[in-house]
Design a protein around this motif. Sequence first.
Motif: not given
Length: 358
Positions: A207-217
């Motif tokens: 499973a993956v936890v990420r931020a909004h796609v607009a945040l390039r990092t």
Amino acid sequence: MADGSAAPSRRHGDAASAKRQATLHDVARTAGVSQATASRVLNGSTRIVRRENVARVLAAAAELDYTPHLSAQAIARGTTNTVALVVGGVDDPYFSSVAGGVIEAAEAAGLVVSMAVADRSAERELQIVRTLRGMRPRAIILTGSRIDGTDTRAALVEELDAYRRAGGSVVLVSGHDLPFSTVSIDNYGGARQLARELVGLGYRRFAVVRAHVALRTSRDRCEGLMDGLRELNIGVEERFVVEAEFSRRGGHEAGRRLTQQGLGDTELVVAVNDVMAIGVMTAFRDAGLVPGRDIAVAGFGDIGPAVDVVPALTSVTVPLRQVGLCAVELALTDDDVSRVVPVSANVVLRDSTPRRRP
């Protein structure tokens, strides 16, 4: 007739104002606020100004192309003894580690570091840079992820370029997408390597936890991880890719949502930064799961607390202090050539991702 007669006067006013630089008084008058209020806003003291007045002052400053007064010597190279460091937030030890390197290198050069917090807001970052131009630091160092899809990019480049033309130095710590010297961290490559290492430990269901796609990092790290897994014929179900705030609180919320929806046969959760991963671990404990035993967790950044949590967190290490040192070194380079200094990232395996038995 009233409209027609007013137009020439307005054009005459515009022509007159074009002959001189707008003043703080002009901004205050256009915004319909006091000069003191305009000064507070444009110098960053927005907490004591009503939100609607902040918006009006910023709009007026943009309309009038206002910048704080600069004399002919405003940012002459070497005439000031400060380095301005702009960080994305104060809730992530990532930034304090970079700041430590910046402070160390600046002090060695006889400079003082001032710091401002953009709070991961492109608009706030632009406002800070506009203010810094009038404070004439020797260099401006911007750290933190670029944010796609905002309308501030062109204005930010214009402000930084004007500052640089006047003699200042600009250095970014991020991906290289702006025309200035950059300390560029290999987020994509580090995450891709992490995927290979975790599969090598026997993990197959992620499973993956990420931020909004607009945040390039976040996007670069997520793409690196996914590409690394695909190269090994492993995919991640869409329902197990959870978007959350790029913070410990966001990680906790993502972990709570994962446990509520059901983890299924998920073996390991990868978060795109360490503070999110630590938040995920806390949420799992709240749900009665033991990280490292019932489910594995990994992060990215290798911040100090990564080795203090139990179990110690598997992460991707970035030499953050060295990044700060390098940023100041670039800022103090005598020529005006923009350079990109790549920084590699390497996986550190710890107890939060124990080897799985066959």
